[in-house]
Scaffold this motif. Structure first.
Motif, PDB file in Angstrom:
ATOM      1  N   ARG A 174       1.073  72.558  64.687  1.00 12.90           N
ATOM      2  CA  ARG A 174       2.635  72.577  65.152  1.00 12.90           C
ATOM      3  C   ARG A 174       3.118  71.436  65.518  1.00 12.90           C
ATOM      4  NH1 ARG A 174       2.883  75.792  69.826  1.00 12.90           N
ATOM      5  NH2 ARG A 174       1.424  74.383  70.430  1.00 12.90           N
ATOM      6  N   SER A 175       2.147  70.434  66.061  1.00  9.94           N
ATOM      7  CA  SER A 175       3.187  69.238  66.505  1.00  9.94           C
ATOM      8  C   SER A 175       3.227  68.195  65.651  1.00  9.94           C
ATOM      9  CB  SER A 175       2.371  68.783  67.794  1.00  9.94           C
ATOM     10  OG  SER A 175       1.073  68.382  67.635  1.00  9.94           O
ATOM     11  N   ILE A 176       2.763  68.253  64.432  1.00 12.85           N
ATOM     12  CA  ILE A 176       2.749  67.241  63.409  1.00 12.85           C
ATOM     13  C   ILE A 176       4.088  67.370  62.463  1.00 12.85           C
ATOM     14  CG2 ILE A 176       1.708  66.284  61.460  1.00 12.85           C
ATOM     15  CD1 ILE A 176      -0.960  67.108  62.803  1.00 12.85           C
ATOM     16  N   GLN A 177       4.817  66.342  62.174  1.00 12.45           N
ATOM     17  CA  GLN A 177       6.090  66.148  61.683  1.00 12.45           C
ATOM     18  C   GLN A 177       5.647  65.183  60.227  1.00 12.45           C
ATOM     19  OE1 GLN A 177       8.598  67.984  61.897  1.00 12.45           O
ATOM     20  NE2 GLN A 177       7.589  69.095  63.911  1.00 12.45           N
ATOM     21  N   VAL A 178       5.568  65.972  59.046  1.00 11.65           N
ATOM     22  CA  VAL A 178       5.089  65.072  57.930  1.00 11.65           C
ATOM     23  C   VAL A 178       6.353  64.500  57.208  1.00 11.65           C
ATOM     24  CG1 VAL A 178       4.433  65.224  55.542  1.00 11.65           C
ATOM     25  CG2 VAL A 178       3.275  66.582  57.375  1.00 11.65           C
ATOM     26  N   PRO A 179       6.456  63.170  57.151  1.00 15.27           N
ATOM     27  CA  PRO A 179       7.576  62.583  56.565  1.00 15.27           C
ATOM     28  C   PRO A 179       8.194  63.319  55.495  1.00 15.27           C
ATOM     29  CG  PRO A 179       5.684  61.047  57.131  1.00 15.27           C
ATOM     30  CD  PRO A 179       5.093  62.297  57.259  1.00 15.27           C
ATOM     31  N   GLU A 180       9.605  63.260  55.252  1.00 16.31           N
ATOM     32  CA  GLU A 180      10.183  64.007  54.249  1.00 16.31           C
ATOM     33  C   GLU A 180       9.878  63.545  52.920  1.00 16.31           C
ATOM     34  OE1 GLU A 180      12.067  66.688  54.191  1.00 16.31           O
ATOM     35  OE2 GLU A 180      12.077  66.967  56.275  1.00 16.31           O
ATOM     36  N   GLU A 181       9.600  62.584  52.824  1.00 14.22           N
ATOM     37  CA  GLU A 181       9.252  61.836  51.273  1.00 14.22           C
ATOM     38  C   GLU A 181       7.798  62.115  50.809  1.00 14.22           C
ATOM     39  OE1 GLU A 181       8.825  57.168  51.318  1.00 14.22           O
ATOM     40  OE2 GLU A 181       9.524  57.420  53.476  1.00 14.22           O
ATOM     41  N   LEU A 182       7.110  62.792  51.873  1.00 15.77           N
ATOM     42  CA  LEU A 182       5.742  63.041  51.395  1.00 15.77           C
ATOM     43  C   LEU A 182       5.593  64.420  51.241  1.00 15.77           C
ATOM     44  CD1 LEU A 182       3.669  60.891  53.859  1.00 15.77           C
ATOM     45  CD2 LEU A 182       4.596  60.155  51.834  1.00 15.77           C
ATOM     46  N   LYS A 183       6.647  65.326  51.570  1.00 12.29           N
ATOM     47  CA  LYS A 183       6.500  66.685  51.281  1.00 12.29           C
ATOM     48  C   LYS A 183       6.581  66.986  49.894  1.00 12.29           C
ATOM     49  CE  LYS A 183       8.469  67.596  56.051  1.00 12.29           C
ATOM     50  NZ  LYS A 183       9.422  68.672  56.572  1.00 12.29           N
ATOM     51  N   GLY A 184       5.827  67.977  49.668  1.00 16.11           N
ATOM     52  CA  GLY A 184       5.821  68.425  48.234  1.00 16.11           C
ATOM     53  C   GLY A 184       5.090  67.643  47.085  1.00 16.11           C
ATOM     54  N   LEU A 185       4.525  66.430  47.697  1.00 11.90           N
ATOM     55  CA  LEU A 185       3.827  65.627  46.652  1.00 11.90           C
ATOM     56  C   LEU A 185       2.364  66.201  46.178  1.00 11.90           C
ATOM     57  CD1 LEU A 185       4.032  62.041  47.893  1.00 11.90           C
ATOM     58  CD2 LEU A 185       5.180  62.925  46.022  1.00 11.90           C
TER      59      LEU A 185
END
Length: 412
Positions: free
Chosen positions: A123-134
């Motif tokens: 829950r506490s982890i924020q994946v960088p936007e540019e990596l989402k969906g790869l």
């Protein structure tokens, strides 16, 4: 892990029961809970304890009552009378591993405590936007051939660990098939070390390291593969530069060069001008200093500049490892924010090589694979630190946590 604590006045519950018992019970409790309350003769102490425990659980989950309702959390009791918690389908998406709860009464109050364990604290982890969906969830109708055929070349006598870690990291990252090419004298030890991977052999004339004659086997093994990595554990053998040069010139595959492959490359950087496909290099600062003939302090003081410089000069993806690893392709730069000092140990870079290689084999563009690879690598290291601590974690712990890291990336 997260905890929640709550306290409820029993007199307050008595007052509510006197005024609106049925509406209160139906609003707060499930049918099963109400049946339990009836069996306890509508005891205010019992009701206060259940009410308090629902509040504690909601706090430990991190929502509080509001985003979830009281009835989303159901309290039941096991054969020993110990309270247990059942969550409805909505809350099961929170990746909760376990919930431990207690209820106690202190004169006029019911007090409850809840401890919630989450899967990898996702829950506490924020994946960088540019990596989402790869990286996305897999379709049901697939097979191993859909997820890349990887060839990893490395190893020498006394240095089998590096290529083992790279190979295992590729498998753990999701490669459908991983082939590991090593000098033929290493066949027995590598067949013991590797289980899911397929061991291939290169001629070594009994020396236990790659020689010029190994090239034929390298070219043969590369056929029908999707990506190739070379360097882990090759040693500083005199023929390595020849092998790296001829591999770059003759193999039309995306190529990841690391470790001893970089040391060989540093002796003739001009070989990069003959590449037939994308190349990713993964140097630490010392290796980058050798590649560019610079002082290590100069590299460390200008990390972004030199990562971009070598990428632009040779049209390659550069991954400059270290705290906040830098990935550059031409003028694009990604600075990684995952990872920890516990990863500064033998074999960690070999794991990264395997991850990046696997992602390229699964169809990601080399720059995207490098960005996502360093993030997954660092995040797996963060999970490993939680299990082993910064002083005790080792590279194989990072491999074991790759699945946790990928789960976070995909869930995002």
């Amino acid at each position: 892990m997260s905890v929640g604590i709550d306290i409820v006045s029993i007199d307050r519950i008595k007052d509510i029961l006197d005024k609106k018992r049925n509406s209160f019970l139906n609003k707060i409790f499930t049918v099963s809970e109400i049946q339990y309350i009836k069996e306890k003769n509508y005891s205010p102490q019992t009701i206060a304890g259940l009410f308090s425990l629902k509040e504690s659980v909601s706090k430990a989950i991190g929502t509080g009552i509001g985003k979830v309702s009281f009835k989303d959390i159901e309290i039941y009791h096991d054969e020993n009378g110990k309270p247990r918690v059942e969550l409805n389908e909505k809350l099961k998406t929170f990746n909760i591993v376990s919930i431990d709860v207690t209820i106690t009464h202190e004169r006029e109050y019911a007090i409850s405590f809840a401890k919630v364990e989450f899967k990898s604290d996702e829950r506490s982890i924020q994946v960088p936007e540019e990596l989402k969906g790869l990286l996305t969830k897999r379709n049901k109708d697939t097979h191993k051939g859909d997820y890349g055929k990887v060839l990893i070349i490395g190893g020498s006598r006394g240095m089998t660990g590096s290529v083992t870690l790279s190979s295992k990291a590729s498998v753990r990252t999701g490669s459908g098939l991983v082939y590991t090419l090593v000098p033929e004298q290493l066949e027995t030890i590598m067949s013991i070390k590797l289980t899911e991977e397929i061991v291939k052999l290169a001629k070594d004339n009994g020396k236990g390291h790659f020689i010029k004659e190994s090239l034929e086997d390298i070219l043969k093994a590369s056929k029908d593969k999707d990506v190739l990595a070379i360097g882990p554990g090759m040693g500083n053998c005199t023929d390595n530069t020849y092998l790296i040069r001829e591999t770059i010139k003759n193999i039309n595959l995306p190529l990841v060069i690391d470790a001893d492959g970089l040391n060989a490359l540093s002796k003739d950087m001009g070989m990069l001008n003959h590449k037939k496909n994308s190349i990713v290099i993964t140097p630490h600062p010392g290796e980058m200093a050798r590649l560019l003939n610079k002082d290590i302090k100069e590299i460390e003081g200008n990390r972004i500049y030199y990562a971009k410089h070598i990428s632009n000069k040779y049209d390659i993806v550069s991954v400059l490892k270290g705290n906040n690893t830098i990935v550059s392709y031409k003028d694009e730069v990604y600075i990684n924010n995952s990872g920890n000092p516990g990863m500064a140990g033998a074999g960690s870079g070999d794991v990264l090589t395997g991850i990046i290689t696997s992602l390229i084999g699964q169809g990601l563009k080399p720059f995207d694979a490098a960005k996502l690879g360093v993030y997954i690598h660092g995040l797996a290291g963060d999970f490993a630190r939680k299990k082993q601590g910064e002083y005790s974690m080792i590279a194989s712990d990072i491999v074991d946590c790759i699945g946790d890291a990928i789960g976070v990336v995909i869930d995002e």
